[in-house]
Motif scaffolding. Sequence first.
Motif, mmCIF file in Angstrom:
data_model
loop_
_atom_site.group_PDB
_atom_site.id
_atom_site.type_symbol
_atom_site.label_atom_id
_atom_site.label_comp_id
_atom_site.label_asym_id
_atom_site.label_seq_id
_atom_site.Cartn_x
_atom_site.Cartn_y
_atom_site.Cartn_z
ATOM 1 N N VAL A 15 13.066 30.398 9.025
ATOM 2 C CA VAL A 15 11.878 30.387 9.870
ATOM 3 C C VAL A 15 11.345 28.961 9.987
ATOM 4 C CG1 VAL A 15 9.495 31.132 10.055
ATOM 5 C CG2 VAL A 15 11.238 32.761 9.343
ATOM 6 N N LEU A 16 11.245 28.302 8.883
ATOM 7 C CA LEU A 16 10.738 26.936 8.901
ATOM 8 C C LEU A 16 11.607 26.037 9.761
ATOM 9 C CD1 LEU A 16 9.458 25.876 5.373
ATOM 10 C CD2 LEU A 16 8.188 26.205 7.493
ATOM 11 N N ARG A 17 12.891 26.183 9.630
ATOM 12 C CA ARG A 17 13.784 25.338 10.411
ATOM 13 C C ARG A 17 13.526 25.503 11.902
ATOM 14 N NH1 ARG A 17 19.677 24.839 9.483
ATOM 15 N NH2 ARG A 17 19.985 27.042 9.040
ATOM 16 N N ALA A 18 13.323 26.737 12.302
ATOM 17 C CA ALA A 18 13.027 26.971 13.715
ATOM 18 C C ALA A 18 11.709 26.303 14.074
ATOM 19 C CB ALA A 18 12.972 28.461 13.994
ATOM 20 N N MET A 19 10.726 26.456 13.217
ATOM 21 C CA MET A 19 9.412 25.897 13.498
ATOM 22 C C MET A 19 9.426 24.374 13.547
ATOM 23 S SD MET A 19 6.938 28.474 11.393
ATOM 24 C CE MET A 19 5.436 27.899 12.150
ATOM 25 N N TRP A 20 10.215 23.782 12.697
ATOM 26 C CA TRP A 20 10.284 22.312 12.731
ATOM 27 C C TRP A 20 10.819 21.859 14.088
ATOM 28 C CZ3 TRP A 20 13.027 22.525 7.379
ATOM 29 C CH2 TRP A 20 12.065 22.530 6.367
ATOM 30 N N ASP A 21 11.723 22.632 14.631
ATOM 31 C CA ASP A 21 12.313 22.248 15.912
ATOM 32 C C ASP A 21 11.377 22.477 17.087
ATOM 33 O OD1 ASP A 21 14.563 21.482 14.637
ATOM 34 O OD2 ASP A 21 15.818 23.159 15.283
ATOM 35 N N ILE A 22 10.697 23.602 17.096
ATOM 36 C CA ILE A 22 9.876 23.906 18.261
ATOM 37 C C ILE A 22 8.413 23.518 18.123
ATOM 38 C CG2 ILE A 22 11.399 25.793 18.900
ATOM 39 C CD1 ILE A 22 9.362 27.739 17.851
ATOM 40 N N GLY A 23 7.986 23.191 16.939
ATOM 41 C CA GLY A 23 6.578 22.836 16.760
ATOM 42 C C GLY A 23 5.704 24.077 16.683
ATOM 43 N N PRO A 24 4.376 23.878 16.724
ATOM 44 C CA PRO A 24 3.435 24.984 16.614
ATOM 45 C C PRO A 24 3.818 26.089 17.592
ATOM 46 C CG PRO A 24 2.251 22.936 16.583
ATOM 47 C CD PRO A 24 3.683 22.607 16.914
ATOM 48 N N ALA A 25 3.813 27.302 17.129
ATOM 49 C CA ALA A 25 4.277 28.376 17.993
ATOM 50 C C ALA A 25 3.747 29.733 17.566
ATOM 51 C CB ALA A 25 5.792 28.407 17.987
ATOM 52 N N THR A 26 3.767 30.648 18.494
ATOM 53 C CA THR A 26 3.375 32.017 18.198
ATOM 54 C C THR A 26 4.548 32.734 17.559
ATOM 55 O OG1 THR A 26 4.194 32.844 20.298
ATOM 56 C CG2 THR A 26 1.930 32.053 20.251
ATOM 57 N N VAL A 27 4.263 33.884 17.029
ATOM 58 C CA VAL A 27 5.320 34.671 16.412
ATOM 59 C C VAL A 27 6.448 34.889 17.412
ATOM 60 C CG1 VAL A 27 5.912 36.934 15.502
ATOM 61 C CG2 VAL A 27 3.784 35.842 14.811
ATOM 62 N N ARG A 28 6.089 35.230 18.608
ATOM 63 C CA ARG A 28 7.135 35.513 19.605
ATOM 64 C C ARG A 28 7.994 34.296 19.889
ATOM 65 N NH1 ARG A 28 8.786 39.663 22.099
ATOM 66 N NH2 ARG A 28 7.019 40.735 21.155
ATOM 67 N N GLN A 29 7.354 33.147 19.959
ATOM 68 C CA GLN A 29 8.138 31.946 20.227
ATOM 69 C C GLN A 29 9.091 31.644 19.077
ATOM 70 O OE1 GLN A 29 4.676 29.504 20.967
ATOM 71 N NE2 GLN A 29 5.091 29.456 23.176
ATOM 72 N N VAL A 30 8.603 31.870 17.875
ATOM 73 C CA VAL A 30 9.470 31.652 16.728
ATOM 74 C C VAL A 30 10.620 32.658 16.773
ATOM 75 C CG1 VAL A 30 9.634 31.740 14.230
ATOM 76 C CG2 VAL A 30 7.634 30.705 15.301
ATOM 77 N N LEU A 31 10.271 33.878 17.091
ATOM 78 C CA LEU A 31 11.314 34.906 17.196
ATOM 79 C C LEU A 31 12.373 34.492 18.209
ATOM 80 C CD1 LEU A 31 12.626 37.665 16.794
ATOM 81 C CD2 LEU A 31 11.025 38.581 18.490
ATOM 82 N N ASP A 32 11.926 34.037 19.353
ATOM 83 C CA ASP A 32 12.871 33.631 20.388
ATOM 84 C C ASP A 32 13.779 32.514 19.890
ATOM 85 O OD1 ASP A 32 11.811 35.504 22.047
ATOM 86 O OD2 ASP A 32 10.557 34.116 23.194
ATOM 87 N N ALA A 33 13.156 31.531 19.245
ATOM 88 C CA ALA A 33 13.944 30.418 18.735
ATOM 89 C C ALA A 33 14.981 30.921 17.732
ATOM 90 C CB ALA A 33 13.028 29.397 18.074
#
Lengths: 129, 129
Positions: A15-33
């Motif tokens: 999860v963190l890895r995805a977040m580091w790439d996309i930056g601040p995001a909603t649950v859905r955006q993280v899910l998509d990533a």
Amino acid sequence: MGKKPLDLSPAELDVLRAMWDIGPATVRQVLDALTERGKDWAYTTVLTFMTRMEQKGLVRSDKTGMAYVYRATVTRNRVRKDRIKSLVEELYDGAAGPMVLQLLKSQQLNRDDIEALQKLIDELDDKAS
Amino acid sequence: MGKKPLDLSPAELDVLRAMWDIGPATVRQVLDALTERGKDWAYTTVLTFMTRMEQKGLVRSDKTGMAYVYRATVTRNRVRKDRIKSLVEELYDGAAGPMVLQLLKSQQLNRDDIEALQKLIDELDDKAS
DNA sequence: CGTAGGCTACTACATCTGTCGGAGGGTTGC
DNA sequence: GCAACCCTCCGACAGATGTAGTAGCCTACG
């Protein structure tokens, strides 16, 4: 000064890895990533992780619009250092030197890597003199 | 020939570390070694780990006398490589170069380390030419 | 021999992790 | 205004992990 060792499960790291790439995001955006990266998780699964991670202090959230926006509170670099440290401690008795050697031998480096490395060595060498 | 990634819990790694140091040993001997290293476990706790680890194929046992003698079936080096590999993959996108640099910067190396390193670099350099 | 002490087998149990499902509340397009 | 969505909350549940206790078997000592 010694930050406590991070408590990060494998899935949480994903999860963190995805977040580091996309930056601040909603649950859905993280899910998509995550979905793009091949994880096939349900929305609520990600939500669960977010909640747990917030409790652990790994992310922070604020509701600015429709949905909560999460942002990582630990940096990739922080995790890198943390992991390297335990690896060195647990498997090399704290001696970084041998680990570096093994890394160099077992992984293939390209010319640029080697150059950068050479440069760094020179510096270290100066300082150690 | 890609061996599957090892499935090793933190406690199991502690057990293995002790075993690598003392060699083939009975549960009690492993317990003693672990106690010396500050782990305060009950005999049966270690026994449980041994049993589980044998199921996972991490150790092998044979009853040669009074008690079973266990020996690790995975080497320290195997675990080292395994850990390094996932670290590089998960936190450096598979690029070993940057990881080496960070390691060099964040850990302090002594003169010998640097020398060995220099030597290795030279070799790599030759090969890469 | 009987008993103390070592050994293994079995069971247990609280947590943590990985994975959701469903309920309930806003939002929105038709 | 209602059906279709999206969001969060709560609860659940199986499997892995950490940590043992207990019971039953041997054996070695007195």
